[in-house]
Design an enzyme around this catalytic site. Structure first.
Site, PDB file in Angstrom:
ATOM      1  CG  HIS A 151      -1.925  -1.077   1.252  1.00 42.84           C
ATOM      2  ND1 HIS A 151      -1.599  -2.369   1.606  1.00 42.84           N
ATOM      3  CD2 HIS A 151      -3.255  -1.083   0.964  1.00 42.84           C
ATOM      4  CE1 HIS A 151      -2.690  -3.124   1.530  1.00 42.84           C
ATOM      5  NE2 HIS A 151      -3.704  -2.368   1.147  1.00 42.84           N
ATOM      6  CE  LYS A 206      -5.438  -4.823  -1.233  1.00 43.29           C
ATOM      7  NZ  LYS A 206      -6.090  -5.067   0.080  1.00 43.29           N
TER       8      LYS A 206
END
Length: 222
Positions: A112, A139
């Site tokens: 992230h 991700k």
């Protein structure tokens, strides 16, 4: 009508009525760091598979214990039925942690960026580095500062078609990539159970996401 798989995020103990309205979800994500001791109760309420996530404060979460405690909590979630565990790319000794956890559940390695969206080249380099760590899904989530950041992330998914990659941007400017990432090849996207369960900026509710897919006749575009 077929909708793309949507992971429905749960950050607080849900009401039974709310879960009844989540039939459009493919599976759930339980945020162990936000649910606290109630995560087991939440898991017992679910009628679909769930992924477990336990974020440290540095990764936008609230877990403040030791790394061993955090990994141990994920192991407890796996024992309770979690079919997948979200492990941050920044996790110390990531290779050892993945080797330990992948014997108990599937694993998703996540990154992230809460500041911005790097260049397309830097994003591709990041993913190639992440691929050095065996996992089931990767991700990459950034923060959009321009509408063009959506294009970078959607292209990132398409450039590495042989791996399962979830990629989109946070923030209001990144909503487009949240909606479109399954069309680019992401195995799923995320939505909150309802407004009170939002776990990231720009995250739409499951009802909103499903309504959009129905409005554009998503099935005919896949």
């Amino acid at each position: 009508m077929k909708n793309p798989p949507v992971c429905c995020v749960i950050t607080r103990l849900p009401e039974a009525e709310s879960l009844k309205k989540s039939e459009g979800a493919a599976f759930y994500e339980l945020r162990l760091d936000l649910l606290g001791e109630s995560w087991r109760e939440a898991a017992a309420m679910l009628d679909k598979p769930f992924m477990a996530t336990c974020r440290r404060s540095a990764e936008g979460g609230s877990f403040s214990g030791s790394e061993e405690e955090r990994i141990g909590l994920l192991e407890k979630a796996a024992a309770a039925g979690a079919f997948m565990l979200d492990i941050e790319y920044s996790t110390p000794h990531l290779g050892e942690v993945l080797k330990r956890l992948r014997t108990q559940s599937k694993c998703l390695v996540s990154h992230h960026n809460f500041a911005d969206t790097p260049s397309a080249g830097d994003l591709k380099t990041l993913v190639k580095d992440m691929l050095n760590y065996p996992a089931d899904i990767y991700k990459v989530i950034t923060t959009a500062t321009s509408i063009n950041d959506n294009i970078k992330l959607l292209n990132l998914i398409k450039e590495i078609p042989d791996k399962k990659i979830v990629a989109f941007a946070m923030g209001n400017l990144g909503i487009l990539s949240r909606i479109l990432c399954p069309l680019a090849g992401s195995p799923f996207t995320y939505a909150s159970l309802n407004d009170s369960n939002q776990s990231a900026s720009g995250q739409m509710t499951l009802a909103q996401m499903i309504e959009i897919y129905r409005s554009v006749n998503y099935e005919n575009h896949t």
